[in-house]
Design a protein around this motif. Sequence first.
Motif, short mmCIF file in Angstrom:
data_model
loop_
_atom_site.label_atom_id
_atom_site.label_comp_id
_atom_site.label_asym_id
_atom_site.label_seq_id
_atom_site.Cartn_x
_atom_site.Cartn_y
_atom_site.Cartn_z
N ARG A 17 55.97 32.57 37.79
CA ARG A 17 54.85 32.54 38.73
C ARG A 17 54.20 33.92 38.69
O ARG A 17 54.81 34.93 39.00
CB ARG A 17 55.35 32.24 40.14
CG ARG A 17 54.27 32.21 41.19
CD ARG A 17 54.89 32.01 42.57
NE ARG A 17 53.91 32.00 43.61
CZ ARG A 17 53.43 33.07 44.23
NH1 ARG A 17 53.88 34.27 43.90
NH2 ARG A 17 52.53 32.96 45.18
N ILE A 18 52.92 33.93 38.31
CA ILE A 18 52.15 35.18 38.23
C ILE A 18 51.01 35.08 39.25
O ILE A 18 50.34 34.05 39.33
CB ILE A 18 51.55 35.37 36.82
CG1 ILE A 18 52.65 35.37 35.76
CG2 ILE A 18 50.70 36.63 36.75
CD1 ILE A 18 53.59 36.55 35.82
N GLU A 19 50.79 36.14 40.01
CA GLU A 19 49.67 36.15 40.95
C GLU A 19 48.65 37.16 40.46
O GLU A 19 48.87 38.37 40.50
CB GLU A 19 50.14 36.50 42.36
CG GLU A 19 49.02 36.37 43.36
CD GLU A 19 49.49 36.40 44.79
OE1 GLU A 19 48.63 36.47 45.67
OE2 GLU A 19 50.71 36.36 45.04
N TRP A 20 47.52 36.63 39.98
CA TRP A 20 46.43 37.46 39.48
C TRP A 20 45.64 38.03 40.65
O TRP A 20 45.48 37.38 41.68
CB TRP A 20 45.51 36.64 38.58
CG TRP A 20 46.20 36.09 37.38
CD1 TRP A 20 46.58 34.80 37.19
CD2 TRP A 20 46.62 36.80 36.21
NE1 TRP A 20 47.20 34.65 35.97
CE2 TRP A 20 47.24 35.88 35.36
CE3 TRP A 20 46.53 38.13 35.80
CZ2 TRP A 20 47.77 36.23 34.11
CZ3 TRP A 20 47.05 38.49 34.58
CH2 TRP A 20 47.66 37.56 33.75
N GLU A 21 45.13 39.22 40.47
CA GLU A 21 44.39 39.89 41.53
C GLU A 21 43.17 39.08 41.98
O GLU A 21 42.89 38.98 43.17
CB GLU A 21 43.94 41.27 41.06
CG GLU A 21 43.30 42.10 42.13
CD GLU A 21 43.00 43.51 41.68
OE1 GLU A 21 42.25 44.18 42.39
OE2 GLU A 21 43.51 43.94 40.63
N ASP A 23 42.26 35.77 40.45
CA ASP A 23 42.34 34.34 40.15
C ASP A 23 43.44 33.60 40.89
O ASP A 23 43.60 32.40 40.72
CB ASP A 23 42.52 34.12 38.64
CG ASP A 23 41.31 34.61 37.86
OD1 ASP A 23 40.21 34.62 38.42
OD2 ASP A 23 41.48 34.98 36.69
N GLY A 24 44.24 34.29 41.67
CA GLY A 24 45.30 33.63 42.43
C GLY A 24 46.55 33.36 41.61
O GLY A 24 46.81 34.00 40.59
N VAL A 25 47.32 32.39 42.06
CA VAL A 25 48.64 32.09 41.48
C VAL A 25 48.50 31.18 40.26
O VAL A 25 47.71 30.25 40.25
CB VAL A 25 49.54 31.42 42.53
CG1 VAL A 25 50.84 30.96 41.92
CG2 VAL A 25 49.80 32.38 43.68
N GLU A 26 49.32 31.48 39.24
CA GLU A 26 49.39 30.66 38.04
C GLU A 26 50.84 30.63 37.56
O GLU A 26 51.54 31.63 37.63
CB GLU A 26 48.50 31.26 36.95
CG GLU A 26 48.49 30.47 35.67
CD GLU A 26 47.58 31.11 34.61
OE1 GLU A 26 47.50 30.51 33.53
OE2 GLU A 26 47.00 32.16 34.86
N SER A 49 45.53 40.80 31.90
CA SER A 49 46.60 41.77 32.13
C SER A 49 46.43 42.99 31.24
O SER A 49 46.17 42.87 30.05
CB SER A 49 47.96 41.13 31.85
OG SER A 49 48.99 42.07 32.03
N VAL A 56 58.84 40.83 37.47
CA VAL A 56 58.62 39.93 38.60
C VAL A 56 59.94 39.63 39.27
O VAL A 56 61.01 39.75 38.67
CB VAL A 56 57.92 38.61 38.17
CG1 VAL A 56 56.55 38.88 37.61
CG2 VAL A 56 58.77 37.85 37.17
N GLU A 60 60.85 34.10 41.14
CA GLU A 60 59.60 33.58 40.60
C GLU A 60 59.73 33.14 39.13
O GLU A 60 58.75 32.82 38.48
CB GLU A 60 58.50 34.67 40.68
CG GLU A 60 58.30 35.25 42.05
CD GLU A 60 57.80 34.24 43.08
OE1 GLU A 60 57.30 33.18 42.69
OE2 GLU A 60 57.92 34.53 44.28
#
Length: 64
Positions: A17-21, A23-26, A49, A56, A60
């Motif tokens: 689970r990555i949370e982009w500044e 674009d939100g969660v992906e 990135s 992380v 996650e």
Amino acid sequence: MPARFTRARVPIPVRARIEWETDGVEFIETVATAWTHSLALVAVDDARSRFRGVWVDVGEVVRR
């Protein structure tokens, strides 16, 4: 980067689970290459990135 960590002998396939500044969660299909008790280093191959990998929270990350 943590002071102490364990490197994987071979990359471990994971979903992270990555949370982009902006674009939100992906959830991304990637690999983990190192870990500590509470963190995992996952590869990130995305133009959004600045880094090729990010640490992380282990909560996650799930093995595939």
